[in-house]
Design an enzyme around this catalytic site. Structure first.
Site, PDB file in Angstrom:
ATOM      1  N   ASP A  98       0.844  -1.186   0.000  1.00 23.86           N
ATOM      2  CA  ASP A  98       0.000   0.000   0.000  1.00 23.86           C
ATOM      3  C   ASP A  98       0.884   1.243   0.000  1.00 23.86           C
ATOM      4  O   ASP A  98       2.101   1.161   0.200  1.00 23.86           O
ATOM      5  CB  ASP A  98      -0.954   0.021   1.209  1.00 23.86           C
ATOM      6  CG  ASP A  98      -0.215  -0.246   2.521  1.00 23.86           C
ATOM      7  OD1 ASP A  98       0.893   0.274   2.699  1.00 23.86           O
ATOM      8  OD2 ASP A  98      -0.759  -0.981   3.364  1.00 23.86           O
TER       9      ASP A  98
ATOM     10  N   ASP B 269       1.076   5.087   1.689  1.00 25.82           N
ATOM     11  CA  ASP B 269       0.562   6.025   2.679  1.00 25.82           C
ATOM     12  C   ASP B 269       1.068   7.430   2.377  1.00 25.82           C
ATOM     13  O   ASP B 269       2.207   7.613   1.940  1.00 25.82           O
ATOM     14  CB  ASP B 269       1.000   5.622   4.091  1.00 25.82           C
ATOM     15  CG  ASP B 269       0.418   4.272   4.502  1.00 25.82           C
ATOM     16  OD1 ASP B 269      -0.623   3.887   3.939  1.00 25.82           O
ATOM     17  OD2 ASP B 269       1.011   3.619   5.390  1.00 25.82           O
TER      18      ASP B 269
ATOM     19  N   ASP C  38       8.944   4.791  13.908  1.00 24.24           N
ATOM     20  CA  ASP C  38       9.544   3.663  14.624  1.00 24.24           C
ATOM     21  C   ASP C  38      10.987   3.380  14.236  1.00 24.24           C
ATOM     22  O   ASP C  38      11.886   3.354  15.083  1.00 24.24           O
ATOM     23  CB  ASP C  38       8.685   2.400  14.463  1.00 24.24           C
ATOM     24  CG  ASP C  38       8.310   2.105  13.015  1.00 24.24           C
ATOM     25  OD1 ASP C  38       8.841   2.773  12.105  1.00 24.24           O
ATOM     26  OD2 ASP C  38       7.487   1.197  12.787  1.00 24.24           O
TER      27      ASP C  38
END
Length: 423
Positions: free
Chosen positions: A61, A63, A137
């Site tokens: 995907d 983002d 992260d």
């Protein structure tokens, strides 16, 4: 080389340096970023989409990150939906895709946004792109591709870490893993999927902070399970979760079975299913999470069925009760949608027809839309060591018969009844 919150000046990588082309980006994500730009907002491709393109993988995907607020995004796109409580973002439908659009965040400054264990339950403090990069992260997930210029903006050295095959945590392990324990699972998945060396945290810290996973909402944990096991490195990821004593937080019933005595066959069953799934992913074939969940929980269901049979006597009632108890036990940890649990039940229930075929049932099962998944499951049981070779041979020959000759073949062949099998 450490990463700290004082980093402000980014390194800019031009298109000729990184090699990503606009045509590599999906039409939906391109349209969303173009529309945001025309509305006067910044628009960047960010996270796994950029990382995977740089690794020459097909992103699952794309983002988008922007300085527009969720409310502003919703006003720009008619076909959009504001979602999330902990982390508000907007799902935009564009070119038959759902594109996730998030506003730049900064690390939550208010103590009211933190739970007792340090878990962030409100992450809606909007900020700048610099602040957004620092709060992500891993460095390889903090790369921003600016749509208009196609430049990659790197505040944290993610491009260097990609080249060096390094998975580097941004910030202090205790703080970052406690803020969002799902990062522990992502650390395992990324290190196995990309074969990257972990830097900034250790395997012992994954074990130590694994207890934070107990506090992840069950719905959110389900969202991670497919990423762990359906991306082509499921077997290695599963083994690492066991090695780091993390499997009990994700699949507690499976972990319990594999931690008990005499589990060699059950272990072969699970690992062969994961190996087969990895191969199907590599070959571009379809894979389903329901099949793996049926595999993960099979041994627990069988043990529970044996227990319920002693209590209830009636075999069918015991089987249904066992399915209910086992699926409910797993759902307590991971919210599995009904559409998936229904498929799991069908795969399990069709096993009895393979074990005890009749002409009517054998013909009927061939028309069942779950036939192929159920038969693959049955064949996997034989591969893992169950004494089912006679039945596998019988069914193979039965499939080869014409519709007219199947009844005659069935009457002439009774080899499937020569042995007693575990139901």
């Amino acid at each position: 080389r450490g990463v700290n919150e004082d980093i402000k000046k980014p390194r800019i990588y031009h298109p000729k340096e990184h090699g990503v082309k606009r045509s590599n980006i999906s039409d939906g994500a391109s349209k969303v970023m173009s529309t945001l730009g025309k509305a006067g907002y910044d628009a960047y491709l960010v996270g796994g989409g950029v990382r995977d393109l740089l690794l020459q993988r097909n992103p699952s995907d794309f983002d988008v990150a922007t300085n527009a607020t969720p409310q502003q995004i919703s006003k720009i796109f008619k076909r959009s939906r504001l979602i999330g409580r902990r982390f508000k973002l907007v799902h935009v439908r564009a070119c038959s895709e759902i594109v996730e659009v998030a506003t730049f965040r900064r690390n939550p400054k208010s103590e009211c946004n933190l739970g007792k264990r340090g878990i962030v339950f409100q992450d809606n403090d909007f900020g700048s792109i610099e602040e957004d990069a620092i709060r992500r992260d891993f460095t390889i997930n903090a790369l921003y591709l600016e749509f208009q210029s196609m430049n990659i903006v790197d505040y944290v050295g993610g491009m260097t870490d990609l080249a060096d095959r390094v998975l580097r945590l941004l910030g202090n392990p205790k703080d970052r893993f406690s803020e969002d324990p799902v990062r522990i699972l992502r650390a395992v998945r990324f290190s196995e999927s990309f074969d990257f060396r972990m830097v900034g945290f250790s395997e012992s810290q994954l074990r130590r902070y694994g207890r934070y996973l107990e506090h992840i909402p069950s719905a959110r944990l389900f969202g991670e399970i497919g990423k762990l096991f359906l991306r082509g490195s499921g077997k290695q990821t599963f083994n690492s979760l066991r090695c780091f004593d993390l499997l009990r937080y994700v699949l507690p019933l499976t972990d319990s079975v594999l931690s008990s005595k005499n589990t060699a066959r059950a272990e072969r069953f699970v690992l062969q299913a994961l190996s087969n799934t990895d191969q199907r992913v590599e070959e571009g074939e379809t894979v389903t999470l329901a099949f793996l969940i049926a595999v993960f929980l099979w041994e627990s269901m069988i043990k529970e069925k044996e227990k319920q049979s002693k209590l209830l006597g009636e075999d069918r009632e015991a089987a249904v009760r066992a399915e209910d108890l086992v699926l409910h036990g797993q759902q307590h940890k991971m919210a599995i949608p009904r559409r998936i649990t229904n498929l799991v039940r069908e795969i399990w229930q069709l096993q009895n027809i393979f074990l005890n075929p009749s002409v009517r049932k054998a013909e009927k099962i061939l028309k069942n839309r779950r036939f192929r998944a159920a038969y693959n499951f049955f064949f996997l049981r034989a591969e893992s060591g169950e004494p089912l070779s006679d039945l596998i041979e019988w069914w193979t020959e039965f499939f080869d018969q014409t519709v007219e000759s199947r009844k005659l073949y069935f009457s002439a062949s009774r080899s499937y009844k020569k042995r007693t099998y575990r139901k």
